[in-house]
Design a protein around this motif. Sequence first.
Motif, PDB file in Angstrom:
ATOM      1  N   SER A  14       0.828  -1.206   0.000  1.00 14.80           N
ATOM      2  CA  SER A  14       0.000   0.000   0.000  1.00 14.80           C
ATOM      3  C   SER A  14       0.863   1.257   0.000  1.00 14.80           C
ATOM      4  CB  SER A  14      -0.920  -0.016   1.224  1.00 14.80           C
ATOM      5  OG  SER A  14      -1.663   1.157   1.308  1.00 14.80           O
ATOM      6  N   THR A  15       1.892   1.267   0.819  1.00 16.28           N
ATOM      7  CA  THR A  15       2.774   2.431   0.893  1.00 16.28           C
ATOM      8  C   THR A  15       3.528   2.616  -0.413  1.00 16.28           C
ATOM      9  OG1 THR A  15       3.009   2.144   3.274  1.00 16.28           O
ATOM     10  CG2 THR A  15       4.693   3.474   2.172  1.00 16.28           C
ATOM     11  N   ALA A  16       4.049   1.528  -0.958  1.00 14.82           N
ATOM     12  CA  ALA A  16       4.770   1.608  -2.235  1.00 14.82           C
ATOM     13  C   ALA A  16       3.850   2.104  -3.338  1.00 14.82           C
ATOM     14  CB  ALA A  16       5.360   0.248  -2.595  1.00 14.82           C
ATOM     15  N   ALA A  17       2.621   1.611  -3.381  1.00 15.53           N
ATOM     16  CA  ALA A  17       1.673   2.032  -4.416  1.00 15.53           C
ATOM     17  C   ALA A  17       1.391   3.525  -4.324  1.00 15.53           C
ATOM     18  CB  ALA A  17       0.370   1.241  -4.284  1.00 15.53           C
ATOM     19  N   HIS A  22       2.119   8.978  -6.424  1.00 15.45           N
ATOM     20  CA  HIS A  22       2.455  10.395  -6.207  1.00 15.45           C
ATOM     21  C   HIS A  22       3.582  10.826  -7.142  1.00 15.45           C
ATOM     22  CE1 HIS A  22      -0.251  11.208  -2.934  1.00 15.45           C
ATOM     23  NE2 HIS A  22       0.220  10.196  -2.225  1.00 15.45           N
ATOM     24  N   ALA A  23       4.613  10.000  -7.250  1.00 16.51           N
ATOM     25  CA  ALA A  23       5.735  10.338  -8.135  1.00 16.51           C
ATOM     26  C   ALA A  23       5.279  10.397  -9.588  1.00 16.51           C
ATOM     27  CB  ALA A  23       6.860   9.317  -7.970  1.00 16.51           C
ATOM     28  N   LEU A  28       3.534  13.406 -14.487  1.00 14.44           N
ATOM     29  CA  LEU A  28       2.473  13.660 -15.467  1.00 14.44           C
ATOM     30  C   LEU A  28       2.073  15.133 -15.494  1.00 14.44           C
ATOM     31  CD1 LEU A  28       0.165  10.551 -14.989  1.00 14.44           C
ATOM     32  CD2 LEU A  28       1.723  11.034 -16.899  1.00 14.44           C
ATOM     33  N   ALA A  29       2.176  15.799 -14.366  1.00 16.86           N
ATOM     34  CA  ALA A  29       1.823  17.221 -14.315  1.00 16.86           C
ATOM     35  C   ALA A  29       2.668  18.018 -15.306  1.00 16.86           C
ATOM     36  CB  ALA A  29       2.005  17.761 -12.896  1.00 16.86           C
ATOM     37  N   SER A  30       3.890  17.571 -15.546  1.00 15.36           N
ATOM     38  CA  SER A  30       4.743  18.268 -16.518  1.00 15.36           C
ATOM     39  C   SER A  30       4.179  18.159 -17.935  1.00 15.36           C
ATOM     40  CB  SER A  30       6.175  17.720 -16.472  1.00 15.36           C
ATOM     41  OG  SER A  30       6.225  16.404 -16.996  1.00 15.36           O
ATOM     42  N   LEU A  31       3.321  17.165 -18.175  1.00 13.76           N
ATOM     43  CA  LEU A  31       2.670  16.999 -19.474  1.00 13.76           C
ATOM     44  C   LEU A  31       1.279  17.635 -19.493  1.00 13.76           C
ATOM     45  CD1 LEU A  31       3.455  13.221 -20.172  1.00 13.76           C
ATOM     46  CD2 LEU A  31       4.691  15.224 -21.032  1.00 13.76           C
TER      47      LEU A  31
END
Length: 183
Positions: A14-17, A22-23, A28-31
């Motif tokens: 869950s933490t890794a997901a 988030h990363a 994606l925000a840069s696109l």
Amino acid sequence: MPYRNQWPTNRLLSTAARLVEHAWNENLASLGITHAGVMALDVLHSEGSMTQAQLAHQVRVQAQTMGKTLHRLEVHGHITRSKNEQDRRSHVVSISPAGERVLEDAARLEHGLLGAGDESDEQFRRRLAEIISSLGGARWRQEVQEDLDAGPDNGSGATPAAVQGAHASVEGSSTTGAPGTSS
């Protein structure tokens, strides 16, 4: 997180997901796109044009959530909508050339996020698909393993439905437990 090596597997997963999501969202925000937009574009790319309701079902989100995502995609020119000739109450959604380009860019970003995989990565992916199938299969009445067996589609080694199932599982586990509660 001093005792991560003692955490149960579900907490690690869950933490890794969440950290991966988030990363990925930051990249994606840069696109100028969200992960929900990528999922919708991925389905349109692989399955072809369809109605908003069909697309929402494929991505495993509520139709209202898909409407918001499609609005953003349309504003940015990533999709087009046209009247459905068979049902005038609905529209047919299609991916545009700009949507194809941003989907390719997003796939490169996603692939670069965790780096190239090896045999152990493939085993890990298969195990994740098994978890998604066993926990999500009944929920969505669809088996992710069948999609994984169909083979990779986007160069990242993940089939669209396997990726969608994983993202829907992450979304569904966030706050309300319902798939598609975030956009």
